[in-house]
Scaffold this active site. Structure first.
Site: not given
Ligand code: GLN
Length: 196
Positions: A78, A178, A180
């Site tokens: 992410c 995710h 995790e």
């Molecule tokens: N929207 C977040 C970002 O731009 C990422 C979100 C997340 O890691 N769940 O960093």
């Protein structure tokens, strides 16, 4: 094998826990010196602007690039995927440029538009993977003719959500979701295997 999780911001504890459920100890990395001799580094989910700022404040940028050149693998989840990407459609943060993809932040909307969806992930076996997407980034461009790149999983509309790029002496894995935050340890296992 030595694995680390970048512990500057975000859900690094959850990654450490997932690896420990596999019986693998990981180091929480807070200083660039701790990267030495790591075989693999996870950059967790969180806030990519904050993680990138802290990477620069603590002098991690050159240290990570150097370790990667020496063979350290990376898995970005992410926000971590945003941090390692080559290009962003957003003006900031300034990513590390380690995997040849273009990424758009917060594509799927705000926190309330977060969603969970079962993802077919062939390399993990026939069972679908529970994909948790939280203000997830969107992989807006990937050159699939590039032999070093492989899309490992997609949403039903074809959007790539897991990609690996195999460079000469290291590999970069990214997931826009995710693992995790689930009890399914198969992507963690996959990262361990690709690093062994
Ligand atoms: N929207 C977040 C970002 O731009 C990422 C979100 C997340 O890691 N769940 O960093």
């Amino acid at each position: 094998m030595k694995l680390g999780v970048l512990a500057l911001q975000g859900d690094f504890k959850e990654h450490v826990k997932s690896f420990s459920q596999l019986g693998i100890d990981t180091l929480e990395i807070r200083n660039p010196e701790e990267l030495s001799n790591l075989n693999g580094l996870v950059i967790p989910g969180g806030e990519s602007t904050t993680i990138t700022k802290l990477i620069d404040i603590y002098g991690f940028r050159d240290a990570i690039l150097k370790s990667v050149k020496q063979g350290m693998n990376i898995w970005g989840t992410c926000a971590g995927m945003i941090v390692v990407s080559k290009r962003l459609t957003d003006p900031y943060p300034n990513p590390l440029g380690l995997i040849d993809i273009e990424v758009s932040r917060n594509w799927y909307g705000s926190q309330i538009n977060s969603f969970e969806v079962a993802i077919p992930f062939k390399e993990l076996g026939p069972k679908v993977f529970p994909g948790i997407f939280i203000r997830a980034p969107y992989i807006s461009s990937v050159d699939e003719s590039n032999k070093s790149i492989k899309v490992l999983a997609r949403l039903s509309d074809g959007t790539p959500v897991a990609i690996i790029q195999k460079h000469k002496n290291h590999k970069i894995l990214v997931t826009s979701f995710h693992p995790e935050l689930t009890d399914d340890l198969r992507v963690h296992q996959y990262f361990v295997k690709m690093t062994e």
